[in-house]
Design a protein around this motif. Structure first.
Motif, PDB file in Angstrom:
ATOM      1  N   ALA A  18      -6.335 -43.799   0.205  1.00  0.00           N
ATOM      2  CA  ALA A  18      -7.046 -42.659   1.097  1.00  0.00           C
ATOM      3  C   ALA A  18      -8.606 -42.608   0.985  1.00  0.00           C
ATOM      4  CB  ALA A  18      -6.402 -41.295   1.001  1.00  0.00           C
ATOM      5  N   LEU A  22     -11.066 -43.210   4.213  1.00  0.00           N
ATOM      6  CA  LEU A  22     -12.047 -42.384   4.533  1.00  0.00           C
ATOM      7  C   LEU A  22     -13.479 -42.852   4.428  1.00  0.00           C
ATOM      8  CD1 LEU A  22     -12.096 -39.165   5.003  1.00  0.00           C
ATOM      9  CD2 LEU A  22     -12.125 -38.804   2.539  1.00  0.00           C
ATOM     10  N   ARG A  25     -14.214 -44.973   7.380  1.00  0.00           N
ATOM     11  CA  ARG A  25     -14.380 -44.089   8.633  1.00  0.00           C
ATOM     12  C   ARG A  25     -15.929 -43.626   8.446  1.00  0.00           C
ATOM     13  NH1 ARG A  25     -12.470 -43.381  13.753  1.00  0.00           N
ATOM     14  NH2 ARG A  25     -10.288 -43.245  13.092  1.00  0.00           N
ATOM     15  N   VAL A 115     -14.914 -37.356  11.369  1.00  0.00           N
ATOM     16  CA  VAL A 115     -14.108 -38.069  10.575  1.00  0.00           C
ATOM     17  C   VAL A 115     -12.801 -37.374  10.296  1.00  0.00           C
ATOM     18  CG1 VAL A 115     -13.713 -38.630   8.104  1.00  0.00           C
ATOM     19  CG2 VAL A 115     -15.983 -39.207   9.186  1.00  0.00           C
ATOM     20  N   PHE A 116     -12.907 -35.989  10.057  1.00  0.00           N
ATOM     21  CA  PHE A 116     -11.422 -35.177   9.958  1.00  0.00           C
ATOM     22  C   PHE A 116     -10.646 -35.005  11.103  1.00  0.00           C
ATOM     23  CE2 PHE A 116     -14.021 -34.220   5.946  1.00  0.00           C
ATOM     24  CZ  PHE A 116     -12.878 -34.638   5.022  1.00  0.00           C
ATOM     25  N   CYS A 119      -8.358 -37.696  11.234  1.00  0.00           N
ATOM     26  CA  CYS A 119      -6.893 -37.744  10.387  1.00  0.00           C
ATOM     27  C   CYS A 119      -5.911 -37.501  10.770  1.00  0.00           C
ATOM     28  CB  CYS A 119      -7.523 -36.865   9.190  1.00  0.00           C
ATOM     29  SG  CYS A 119      -9.007 -37.523   8.142  1.00  0.00           S
ATOM     30  N   PHE A 121      -4.609 -34.547  11.069  1.00  0.00           N
ATOM     31  CA  PHE A 121      -4.074 -33.163  10.308  1.00  0.00           C
ATOM     32  C   PHE A 121      -4.949 -31.734  10.972  1.00  0.00           C
ATOM     33  CE2 PHE A 121      -3.448 -36.180   6.968  1.00  0.00           C
ATOM     34  CZ  PHE A 121      -2.484 -35.684   6.093  1.00  0.00           C
ATOM     35  N   LEU A 126      -6.056 -29.611   6.232  1.00  0.00           N
ATOM     36  CA  LEU A 126      -7.009 -30.688   5.433  1.00  0.00           C
ATOM     37  C   LEU A 126      -7.411 -29.518   4.424  1.00  0.00           C
ATOM     38  CD1 LEU A 126      -8.757 -32.189   8.375  1.00  0.00           C
ATOM     39  CD2 LEU A 126      -7.676 -33.246   6.665  1.00  0.00           C
ATOM     40  N   ARG A 130      -7.676 -30.823   0.684  1.00  0.00           N
ATOM     41  CA  ARG A 130      -8.893 -30.615  -0.150  1.00  0.00           C
ATOM     42  C   ARG A 130      -8.922 -30.048  -1.403  1.00  0.00           C
ATOM     43  NH1 ARG A 130     -12.822 -26.770   2.125  1.00  0.00           N
ATOM     44  NH2 ARG A 130     -11.415 -25.541   1.244  1.00  0.00           N
TER      45      ARG A 130
END
Length: 145
Positions: A18, A22, A25, A115-116, A119, A121, A126, A130
């Motif tokens: 992951a 990440l 990305r 970025v997120f 994902c 999600f 998220l 986290r």
């Protein structure tokens, strides 16, 4: 004979994979700003309040001075930060953003969302992820201290 669980069942491999994805990305988005991922992390801290000592910055980022100092030198060479000795104690080196470093905050503000967004999600998931990763780190830090 006992053997470890298969690679795909290992928590460490899932976290590692992951992190790699990440970072891949983030890389092109940060390259547009002329930053590496570690430099971005330093700037994230400084955008919330510069003038920190190198020691405080290292503690916040969980980096030792041997790792942080070369990062700061590169950021300084790029004109994004300035290092100065503290007037009250010459042993203390403080890190300040330059105008150029401050100016990067605005274009960098959209990077996390981009970025997120990729994902797949929703925001609550998220945030939960986290928080679970923070708890994992804290637990591991407690048991290795």
């Amino acid at each position: 004979m006992s053997v470890p669980a298969p690679l795909d069942d290992q928590l460490c491999f899932a976290v590692y994979g992951a992190l790699q994805a990440l970072t891949r990305r983030y890389r092109p988005l940060l390259a547009e700003l002329g930053l590496t991922y570690p430099q971005y992390l330093v700037l994230l801290v400084l955008w919330r309040g510069d003038g920190l000592s190198v020691k405080a910055l290292g503690e916040r980022l969980d980096l030792d001075s041997g790792t942080l100092t070369p990062l700061l030198k590169r950021l300084e060479a790029a004109g994004l930060v300035a290092r100065r000795r503290a007037a009250e104690d010459e042993r203390v080196v403080r890190v300040d953003l330059t105008d150029r470093g401050r100016a990067l905050a605005e274009p960098a503000a959209a990077i996390g969302g981009r970025v997120f967004g990729a994902c797949g999600f929703d925001l609550p998931a998220l945030i939960d992820l986290r928080d679970e990763l923070k708890a994992l780190k804290a637990g591991l830090d407690r048991t290795t201290a």
